[in-house]
Scaffold this motif. Structure first.
Motif, PDB file in Angstrom:
ATOM      1  N   ALA A  17      46.056  28.842  26.254  1.00 16.07           N
ATOM      2  CA  ALA A  17      45.403  27.699  26.901  1.00 16.07           C
ATOM      3  C   ALA A  17      44.561  26.919  25.893  1.00 16.07           C
ATOM      4  O   ALA A  17      44.574  25.677  25.890  1.00 16.07           O
ATOM      5  CB  ALA A  17      44.552  28.174  28.070  1.00 16.07           C
ATOM      6  N   LEU A  18      43.832  27.614  25.047  1.00 14.97           N
ATOM      7  CA  LEU A  18      43.019  26.944  24.029  1.00 14.97           C
ATOM      8  C   LEU A  18      43.895  26.190  23.034  1.00 14.97           C
ATOM      9  O   LEU A  18      43.568  25.069  22.619  1.00 14.97           O
ATOM     10  CB  LEU A  18      42.130  27.956  23.303  1.00 14.97           C
ATOM     11  N   ARG A  19      45.013  26.805  22.666  1.00 17.21           N
ATOM     12  CA  ARG A  19      45.950  26.138  21.745  1.00 17.21           C
ATOM     13  C   ARG A  19      46.506  24.869  22.370  1.00 17.21           C
ATOM     14  O   ARG A  19      46.547  23.809  21.737  1.00 17.21           O
ATOM     15  CB  ARG A  19      47.080  27.089  21.362  1.00 17.21           C
ATOM     16  N   LEU A  20      46.931  24.954  23.632  1.00 13.66           N
ATOM     17  CA  LEU A  20      47.463  23.777  24.319  1.00 13.66           C
ATOM     18  C   LEU A  20      46.401  22.697  24.482  1.00 13.66           C
ATOM     19  O   LEU A  20      46.678  21.502  24.310  1.00 13.66           O
ATOM     20  CB  LEU A  20      48.020  24.169  25.691  1.00 13.66           C
ATOM     21  N   ASN A  21      45.191  23.100  24.812  1.00 12.12           N
ATOM     22  CA  ASN A  21      44.095  22.155  24.960  1.00 12.12           C
ATOM     23  C   ASN A  21      43.847  21.407  23.650  1.00 12.12           C
ATOM     24  O   ASN A  21      43.683  20.181  23.641  1.00 12.12           O
ATOM     25  CB  ASN A  21      42.838  22.891  25.423  1.00 12.12           C
ATOM     26  N   GLU A  22      43.829  22.126  22.562  1.00 15.55           N
ATOM     27  CA  GLU A  22      43.623  21.505  21.248  1.00 15.55           C
ATOM     28  C   GLU A  22      44.757  20.540  20.925  1.00 15.55           C
ATOM     29  O   GLU A  22      44.523  19.431  20.425  1.00 15.55           O
ATOM     30  CB  GLU A  22      43.501  22.587  20.165  1.00 15.55           C
ATOM     31  N   GLU A  23      45.971  20.933  21.222  1.00 22.11           N
ATOM     32  CA  GLU A  23      47.125  20.068  20.977  1.00 22.11           C
ATOM     33  C   GLU A  23      47.022  18.780  21.798  1.00 22.11           C
ATOM     34  O   GLU A  23      47.270  17.680  21.282  1.00 22.11           O
ATOM     35  CB  GLU A  23      48.417  20.811  21.328  1.00 22.11           C
ATOM     36  N   LEU A  24      46.652  18.894  23.058  1.00 17.00           N
ATOM     37  CA  LEU A  24      46.503  17.715  23.912  1.00 17.00           C
ATOM     38  C   LEU A  24      45.374  16.813  23.424  1.00 17.00           C
ATOM     39  O   LEU A  24      45.477  15.582  23.455  1.00 17.00           O
ATOM     40  CB  LEU A  24      46.271  18.134  25.358  1.00 17.00           C
ATOM     41  N   ARG A  25      44.283  17.410  22.960  1.00 11.07           N
ATOM     42  CA  ARG A  25      43.174  16.614  22.406  1.00 11.07           C
ATOM     43  C   ARG A  25      43.623  15.822  21.186  1.00 11.07           C
ATOM     44  O   ARG A  25      43.270  14.663  21.013  1.00 11.07           O
ATOM     45  CB  ARG A  25      42.014  17.515  21.999  1.00 11.07           C
ATOM     46  N   ARG A  26      44.377  16.494  20.314  1.00 12.57           N
ATOM     47  CA  ARG A  26      44.869  15.816  19.111  1.00 12.57           C
ATOM     48  C   ARG A  26      45.756  14.639  19.492  1.00 12.57           C
ATOM     49  O   ARG A  26      45.641  13.564  18.922  1.00 12.57           O
ATOM     50  CB  ARG A  26      45.636  16.786  18.227  1.00 12.57           C
ATOM     51  N   ARG A  27      46.647  14.844  20.433  1.00 14.67           N
ATOM     52  CA  ARG A  27      47.554  13.770  20.868  1.00 14.67           C
ATOM     53  C   ARG A  27      46.786  12.611  21.477  1.00 14.67           C
ATOM     54  O   ARG A  27      47.166  11.465  21.312  1.00 14.67           O
ATOM     55  CB  ARG A  27      48.553  14.301  21.892  1.00 14.67           C
ATOM     56  N   ALA A  28      45.719  12.922  22.225  1.00 14.48           N
ATOM     57  CA  ALA A  28      44.934  11.889  22.877  1.00 14.48           C
ATOM     58  C   ALA A  28      43.915  11.252  21.938  1.00 14.48           C
ATOM     59  O   ALA A  28      43.284  10.261  22.297  1.00 14.48           O
ATOM     60  CB  ALA A  28      44.225  12.473  24.104  1.00 14.48           C
ATOM     61  N   GLY A  29      43.735  11.837  20.768  1.00 17.95           N
ATOM     62  CA  GLY A  29      42.777  11.301  19.802  1.00 17.95           C
ATOM     63  C   GLY A  29      41.335  11.608  20.142  1.00 17.95           C
ATOM     64  O   GLY A  29      40.423  10.947  19.656  1.00 17.95           O
ATOM     65  N   GLY A  30      41.116  12.645  20.961  1.00 18.62           N
ATOM     66  CA  GLY A  30      39.770  13.029  21.358  1.00 18.62           C
ATOM     67  C   GLY A  30      39.083  13.849  20.277  1.00 18.62           C
ATOM     68  O   GLY A  30      39.690  14.266  19.299  1.00 18.62           O
ATOM     69  N   PRO A  31      37.782  14.056  20.451  1.00 18.65           N
ATOM     70  CA  PRO A  31      37.022  14.856  19.461  1.00 18.65           C
ATOM     71  C   PRO A  31      37.433  16.329  19.546  1.00 18.65           C
ATOM     72  O   PRO A  31      37.845  16.805  20.602  1.00 18.65           O
ATOM     73  CB  PRO A  31      35.575  14.674  19.886  1.00 18.65           C
TER      74      PRO A  31
END
Length: 114
Positions: A95-109
């Motif tokens: 879940a943490l890995r997926l969350n980080e991946e989604l953040r990167r794609r969205a350009g979030g901090p």
């Protein structure tokens, strides 16, 4: 935990999911007995693949999971509880890995360390 599959045979040496280890070798590598590995299979923590002859074969990923369960059991945790803890740890990591991946794609901090 079921193994993920790869189709390219040249990747076998680098593939954490390739079932390269026999039960005896796997048990030796994590410092336990074949009976312990069978118990993890019975608890459905890991599901080894079977060779053409029906022998259990384990991947490096499965051995890491089994080693973590062994740590917990060695600390006095019941095997069924240890299996549940390992499953939850694995789910959290994913879940943490997926969350980080989604953040990167969205350009979030990046997330703060917890």
């Amino acid at each position: 935990m079921t193994p993920r599959t790869r189709t390219n045979t040249t990747d076998k040496f680098d593939d954490d999911d390739y079932p390269a280890y026999t039960m005896g070798r796997a048990a030796e590598m994590i410092g336990t007995t074949p009976a312990f590995l069978r118990a993890l299979g019975d608890a459905r923590l890991i599901t080894p693949l079977r060779s053409e002859g029906g022998h259990r074969r384990y991947s490096r990923y499965q051995l890491r999971i089994a080693a973590r369960a062994r740590e917990l059991v060695d600390q006095g945790t019941a095997i069924d509880t240890a299996c549940r803890i390992v499953i939850l740890e694995d789910q959290l990591e994913e879940a943490l890995r997926l969350n980080e991946e989604l953040r990167r794609r969205a350009g979030g901090p990046p997330p703060e360390d917890v």
